[in-house]
Design a protein around this motif. Structure first.
Motif, short mmCIF file in Angstrom:
data_model
loop_
_atom_site.label_atom_id
_atom_site.label_comp_id
_atom_site.label_asym_id
_atom_site.label_seq_id
_atom_site.Cartn_x
_atom_site.Cartn_y
_atom_site.Cartn_z
N ASN A 11 0.84 -1.19 0.00
CA ASN A 11 0.00 0.00 0.00
C ASN A 11 0.88 1.24 0.00
OD1 ASN A 11 0.47 0.92 2.87
ND2 ASN A 11 -0.43 -1.09 3.31
N ILE A 12 0.28 2.36 -0.30
CA ILE A 12 1.03 3.61 -0.46
C ILE A 12 1.74 3.99 0.82
CG2 ILE A 12 -0.92 5.08 0.15
CD1 ILE A 12 1.78 5.76 -2.54
N GLU A 13 1.17 3.62 1.97
CA GLU A 13 1.80 3.96 3.24
C GLU A 13 3.15 3.26 3.40
OE1 GLU A 13 2.40 6.10 6.51
OE2 GLU A 13 0.78 6.34 5.05
N ASP A 14 3.29 2.05 2.83
CA ASP A 14 4.57 1.35 2.88
C ASP A 14 5.66 2.17 2.19
OD1 ASP A 14 3.46 -0.84 4.17
OD2 ASP A 14 2.96 -1.84 2.28
N LEU A 15 5.32 2.76 1.06
CA LEU A 15 6.30 3.58 0.33
C LEU A 15 6.65 4.83 1.11
CD1 LEU A 15 4.75 3.18 -3.23
CD2 LEU A 15 6.98 2.33 -2.51
N ASN A 16 5.64 5.47 1.70
CA ASN A 16 5.90 6.68 2.48
C ASN A 16 6.77 6.38 3.70
OD1 ASN A 16 4.31 8.21 0.74
ND2 ASN A 16 2.44 7.92 1.94
N GLN A 17 6.47 5.28 4.39
CA GLN A 17 7.26 4.90 5.56
C GLN A 17 8.70 4.56 5.17
OE1 GLN A 17 5.12 1.74 7.46
NE2 GLN A 17 3.53 3.10 8.30
#
Length: 305
Positions: A68-74
């Motif tokens: 998910n996009i949050e994985d990339l942001n983290q």
């Protein structure tokens, strides 16, 4: 000084971390292979399967189902925070990824590094031992005197003595950590040695930065210890021990292993491991240095770093 990165490079590294985090049903090295084969982790996160066979496409589909996009942001935030702390990330897509490691089928998708790896570090010998610190230290000095980089874990008193001896001889060392590079317990009693290594070589970890170290060597630790080296010297060790495991792993990659005559005489596993060739018995560390220099220089036409 904190080095900056282009947004594209940061995004690619973040995508490598995110895909690795999403790897549950297969070993991490399967993900590393798919990323390397594609040449872009970002393309994979977008579902680009060009050039992938059916097995790799199925693996990518599984990864994307967990992504998910949050994985990339983290992942971006983690890379930025680690760089601010003096640790940089090298992924399988980066030019700085150690070429020696690509000899193995199970190379990791990334390593975290405190310190600096240099192009000359492809001329490296890993020292793996269990009890004979005196012999390991003598070997480390001889290899450092010969201008070779010394590689070893940083898990035991023997490992720490190997690094210390090589540094005192004016050489470079790369230490493979048993835990995350930012985990409080990773360095244990060897923080002072680690500081010297970071100044004159590098500390390397293939794990998430906060990973708690284990009490026993892991497959990932062995992969990187043997993988960073052009060849491996097993100083001592019994049947089923770290030395044998590292020798077996090294031979499977097509790299060479050196052992002292005493080890060959005392432990049958040496003959079993080397029955197809790939193991050279040396009389002393002077002979080891001579053979090791000849071997790494013979392979110098290959770009390892």
């Amino acid at each position: 000084m904190v080095m900056t990165m282009t947004m594209t490079a940061l995004d690619e590294q973040a995508a490598v971390l995110a895909l690795t985090k999403a790897t549950h049903t297969q070993p991490w090295h399967h993900t590393a292979h798919v990323i390397a084969a594609t040449g872009s982790a970002l393309k994979l996160t977008n579902g680009d399967v060009a050039g992938l066979d059916e097995t790799d496409q199925a693996h990518l589909a599984d990864l994307r189902s967990r992504l998910n996009i949050e994985d990339l942001n983290q992942a971006r935030d983690l890379i930025t925070a680690m760089r601010a702390a003096g640790v940089h990330l090298i992924t399988v897509l980066d030019d700085a990824y150690p070429g020696n490691m690509l000899w193995a089928n199970n190379y990791p998708p990334f390593v975290w590094v405190r310190g600096r790896m240099v192009p000359e570090d492809y001329r490296a010998v890993a020292i793996v031992g269990e009890h004979d610190s005196e012999h390991a230290v003598t070997a480390a000095r001889a290899l450092a005197d010969a201008g070779l980089t010394v590689i070893a874990p940083l898990r035991t008193d023997l490992d720490a003595a190997v690094h210390q001896a090589a540094l005192e001889a004016g050489g470079r060392t790369l230490a493979v950590l048993a835990g995350g590079i930012a985990a409080p317990g990773t360095l244990g009693p060897y923080a002072n040695v680690a500081q010297q290594i970071g100044q004159r070589g590098a500390l390397v970890s293939p794990l998430w930065p906060d990973t708690t170290p284990t009490h026993h060597p892991t497959a990932q630790e062995r992969v990187v210890t043997c993988g960073l080296a052009a060849t491996v010297y097993v100083t001592d060790g019994g049947d089923g021990g770290p030395g044998q495991h590292c020798a077996d792993m090294t031979l499977k990659t097509g790299k060479h292993v050196f052992v002292p005559q005493q080890l060959q005489q005392e432990h049958p596993w040496v003959a079993r491991a080397g029955f197809r060739g790939g193991i050279t018995v040396v009389q002393d560390t002077d002979e080891l240095s001579k053979h090791a220099v000849n071997l790494v220089d013979m392979c110098s036409q290959t770009t390892m770093f």
